[in-house]
Design an enzyme around this catalytic site. Structure first.
Site, short mmCIF file in Angstrom:
data_model
loop_
_atom_site.label_atom_id
_atom_site.label_comp_id
_atom_site.label_asym_id
_atom_site.label_seq_id
_atom_site.Cartn_x
_atom_site.Cartn_y
_atom_site.Cartn_z
N SER A 178 -29.41 -1.19 22.31
CA SER A 178 -29.75 -2.13 21.24
C SER A 178 -31.21 -2.58 21.23
O SER A 178 -31.72 -3.00 20.20
CB SER A 178 -28.82 -3.33 21.28
OG SER A 178 -28.75 -3.87 22.58
N HIS A 206 -24.14 -0.43 17.87
CA HIS A 206 -25.26 -0.06 16.99
C HIS A 206 -25.16 1.37 16.48
O HIS A 206 -26.03 1.83 15.74
CB HIS A 206 -26.60 -0.27 17.71
CG HIS A 206 -27.01 -1.70 17.77
ND1 HIS A 206 -27.61 -2.36 16.72
CD2 HIS A 206 -26.89 -2.62 18.76
CE1 HIS A 206 -27.85 -3.61 17.06
NE2 HIS A 206 -27.42 -3.80 18.30
N LYS A 237 -21.96 -5.75 12.60
CA LYS A 237 -23.31 -5.21 12.37
C LYS A 237 -23.28 -4.39 11.07
O LYS A 237 -23.27 -4.97 10.01
CB LYS A 237 -23.77 -4.43 13.60
CG LYS A 237 -24.05 -5.42 14.72
CD LYS A 237 -24.56 -4.84 15.99
CE LYS A 237 -24.92 -6.00 16.92
NZ LYS A 237 -24.51 -5.80 18.30
C1 LIG Z 1 -24.01 -6.74 19.24
C2 LIG Z 1 -23.33 -6.06 20.35
C3 LIG Z 1 -22.10 -6.51 20.83
C4 LIG Z 1 -21.46 -7.77 20.31
O1 LIG Z 1 -20.87 -7.60 19.08
P1 LIG Z 1 -20.42 -8.88 18.23
O2 LIG Z 1 -19.43 -8.33 17.28
O3 LIG Z 1 -21.63 -9.43 17.57
O4 LIG Z 1 -19.81 -9.84 19.19
C5 LIG Z 1 -21.48 -5.78 21.81
N1 LIG Z 1 -22.05 -4.68 22.34
C6 LIG Z 1 -23.24 -4.22 21.92
C7 LIG Z 1 -23.81 -2.98 22.51
C8 LIG Z 1 -23.93 -4.90 20.92
O5 LIG Z 1 -25.12 -4.46 20.50
#
Ligand SMILES: *Cc1c(COP(=O)(O)O)cnc(C)c1O
Length: 389
Positions: A178, A206, A237
């Site tokens: 990320s 992502h 996301k």
């Molecule tokens: C953003 C993210 C999460 C968390 O996801 P949410 O739905 O916002 O809680 C988990 N793992 C990774 C790799 C992320 O980038």
């Protein structure tokens, strides 16, 4: 609370203290932040689904039918037909046997890792894995080992040395990292897992909605369907709503419905969120126009920055870091950009290593070329003045 005041003062001395910016409307390409219109290069709303009319309509209709809350955890009476439908929609979209939805991606990692490992097992994790994986691993009784970022020789050395001492071994990696935007070496990881009889776990937060056909994710990108044991994704996301899920076998799903603690002890996702997400997957099934636009914009933006001499690391996805280095300079750069009309968040320790501060530009399908041009020109002018480029 004087010990907290002291810690907050330390942040101020380090130049990394900040106030949360306030967005006064939907999360789109231009947002009203702290009362001022700025180009938004900070959201994970890759496809523009967070305020898409079709998702809004689906959510509003679901509120009329189900109300706003699920009323209980999924294992008691919070499991509505729309949650079951969503599980099935995701499994079908991802070409996997089964899926189960959690309240967030974070909750998914916090619940799944501890449920599928115990004290006789070993978890092997990439050093740059997301914080929610790190916390999830901490909740497990299994032993742990960490390999250098994407270092397949390092991973194999751990497997060689330790495999025989444990019952099950679980290799965990982000699908797309990320903070750098690089992609995990999934084919090699799967190969090593087969060779040493280990399980694989990919957090594709992502990658989902970004990589693969119509956003089917990193596993689809490498054509590894059926070869990764646990595929985690987020619905917050690219999908634009909220929630997380794990795809895998029917047995994984059944086990998690009994032992996935966030499913047992935290109320089910809002039914309107489930409805909006189902609509989002429908749109991805219908057309690649959203993911095509995202990649077109990302390539355009990254080419411009590279041509101007910026260090954008080794990104392979729309996540575009601009390396700065020093923490306070990174924060200052981000602040200067905001006053000039571009919002890009500065990312510093502890989110990334000390001395590896960067601003992280997130391009979306919503941006117009004109907005991207304007953002690049403001970034370039500001960076020149600050000796960043
Ligand atoms: C953003 C993210 C999460 C968390 O996801 P949410 O739905 O916002 O809680 C988990 N793992 C990774 C790799 C992320 O980038």
């Amino acid at each position: 609370m004087s010990h907290l005041d002291e810690k907050i003062n330390e942040l101020k001395e380090l130049g990394v203290y900040r106030k949360l910016p306030i967005n006064e409307g939907p999360c789109e390409a231009v947002i009203k932040l702290n009362g001022k219109d700025v180009i938004n290069l900070s959201s994970n709303n890759y496809l523009g689904f967070a305020s898409h009319p079709r998702l809004k309509k689906a959510a509003i209709d679901a509120i009329e039918k189900y109300g706003v809350g699920a009323g209980a955890v999924r294992t008691i009476v919070g499991n509505m037909d729309i949650h079951e439908e969503l599980d099935q929609v995701i499994a079908k979209f991802k070409h996997e046997e089964a899926a189960v939805v959690f309240q967030s991606g974070f909750a998914c990692n916090a619940g799944v890792i501890q449920a599928i490992t115990d004290e006789k097992d070993l978890i092997i994790s990439d050093e740059l894995n997301h914080a929610s994986i790190i916390d999830g691993v901490r909740l497990s009784k299994a032993a742990r080992a960490v390999y250098k970022h994407s270092d397949m020789v390092g991973l194999e050395n751990i497997l060689k040395e330790k495999r025989d001492q444990y019952k099950e071994v679980l290799i965990i990696t982000d699908g797309v990292f990320s903070m750098d935007g690089d992609i995990a070496k999934l084919p090699e990881i799967v190969k090593l897992a087969k060779k040493y009889k280990a399980m694989t776990y990919v957090d594709d937060a992502h990658g989902s909605g970004v990589l693969g056909k119509s956003g089917r994710g990193t596993v689809d990108h490498f054509n590894l369907h059926g070869q990764v044991d646990f595929i985690i994704g987020t619905l917050s996301k690219a999908i634009g709503v909220v929630g997380g899920y794990v795809c895998g076998s029917n047995a994984s799903r059944e086990w998690l419905l009994h032992r996935g603690r966030p499913l047992l002890f935290s109320t089910a996702m809002m039914p309107s969120a489930a409805a909006a997400i189902i609509e989002a997957f429908k749109m991805l099934e219908e057309s690649t126009e959203y993911t095509d636009k995202l990649w077109d914009n990302a390539k355009y933006f990254k080419n411009k920055l590279t041509a101007l001499g910026f260090d954008i690391g080794h990104s392979e996805t729309p996540i575009t870091p601009i390396m700065v280095g020093e923490e306070s300079k990174t924060v200052e750069f981000s602040k200067a950009l905001l006053t000039r009309g571009v919002y890009v968040s500065g990312i510093v320790f502890p989110t990334v290593q000390k001395g590896k501060g960067r601003i992280r530009c997130m391009v979306s399908a919503l941006h117009t070329k004109k907005q991207l041009d304007e953002a690049v020109s403001i970034i370039y002018q500001t960076a020149k003045e600050m000796n960043i480029v």
